[in-house]
Structures are given as structure tokens and as C-alpha cells.
Motif scaffolding. Structure first.
Motif, mmCIF file in Angstrom:
data_model
loop_
_atom_site.group_PDB
_atom_site.id
_atom_site.type_symbol
_atom_site.label_atom_id
_atom_site.label_comp_id
_atom_site.label_asym_id
_atom_site.label_seq_id
_atom_site.Cartn_x
_atom_site.Cartn_y
_atom_site.Cartn_z
ATOM 1 N N VAL A 61 0.838 -1.204 0.000
ATOM 2 C CA VAL A 61 0.000 0.000 0.000
ATOM 3 C C VAL A 61 0.872 1.252 0.000
ATOM 4 N N LEU A 62 1.863 1.282 0.879
ATOM 5 C CA LEU A 62 2.707 2.474 0.981
ATOM 6 C C LEU A 62 3.743 2.565 -0.136
ATOM 7 N N GLY A 63 4.353 1.414 -0.472
ATOM 8 C CA GLY A 63 5.397 1.425 -1.496
ATOM 9 C C GLY A 63 4.842 1.547 -2.901
ATOM 10 N N LEU A 64 4.008 0.587 -3.287
ATOM 11 C CA LEU A 64 3.426 0.607 -4.637
ATOM 12 C C LEU A 64 2.413 1.730 -4.800
ATOM 13 N N GLY A 65 1.531 1.856 -3.817
ATOM 14 C CA GLY A 65 0.464 2.848 -3.925
ATOM 15 C C GLY A 65 0.949 4.267 -3.706
ATOM 16 N N LEU A 66 1.295 4.577 -2.468
ATOM 17 C CA LEU A 66 1.652 5.953 -2.116
ATOM 18 C C LEU A 66 2.885 6.443 -2.881
#
Length: 116
Positions: A61-66
Motif C-alpha cells: 500500500v505504501l510502497g506501490l500505492g503511495l
């Protein structure tokens, strides 16, 4: 999980827009400086996330998304291409090369800071 990655990606894109707009207003320069700042910052944040060894879902969520929504290497590639087309060969090559090196160093710094 895909929904959370999408939401985080949207948040990253909005943050990129705000920062890009703020930098461009602050420096009043036609040079693509804001994209480099955003990509280096995003690489640093991704290094922190990777080294934190979070739950795989949160890492995605944080790496790929954000971070994926925040950084913009495709825009950087277009900017380098535009510099080369404008016959600013040396500047384009330095800009593109320096951004790649600085992004790798920023990610490494994030990893080192968390890993100790």
C-alpha cells in the motif's frame, strides 16, 4: 488490498501535484527541478518503507500505492527527452543521470536510517 493501493496511489498523486505546484511557484524556473525533488523524496520514503520490514500488505500500500503515485519517472523521462529535443544535450544528460543517481542514494539513505 487492491482498493487500498489505489487509494494510496491517488493520495500520492495529489501530494505530488501539490508539491510540484508549490516548488514551481517558489522557484519560477522553466527547468524541471520539481520533478527531480519529488522523485528523490519519493525514493527516500520508499527506502524507509522497505527497510521498516512492514507487513507485506502495508509495504504494498505504501510502497506501490503511495510512493508509486507520488513519484513520476515517466514525467522525468519526457522532460529529459524534451531537453534533448531542444538541443540542450549536456543539460538533459546531466539532469537524467543525476536524478537516477540521487534517487538511488536517497533510497539507500532511507534504508540505512531505518536499518541502523
Amino acid at each position: 488490498m487492491i482498493v487500498f493501493i489505489g487509494i494510496a496511489g491517488g493520495c500520492g498523486a495529489v501530494a505530488r501535484y501539490w508539491l510540484d505546484t508549490g516548488i514551481k511557484k517558489a522557484i519560477c524556473s522553466p527547468n524541471p527541478f520539481s520533478t527531480a525533488v519529488i522523485n528523490v523524496l519519493g525514493s527516500f520514503i520508499l527506502g524507509l518503507i522497505v527497510a521498516a520490514e512492514l507487513d507485506p500488505m502495508w509495504s504494498a500500500v505504501l510502497g506501490l500505492g503511495l510512493c508509486g503515485g507520488f513519484t513520476t519517472f515517466s514525467t522525468a523521462s519526457v522532460e529529459v527527452g524534451n531537453l534533448l529535443l531542444a538541443k540542450r544535450l549536456i543539460y538533459g544528460l546531466i539532469y537524467g543521470g543525476a536524478m537516477c543517481v540521487l534517487c538511488a542514494l536517497a533510497a539507500g539513505l532511507g534504508i540505512v536510517l531505518v536499518s541502523g
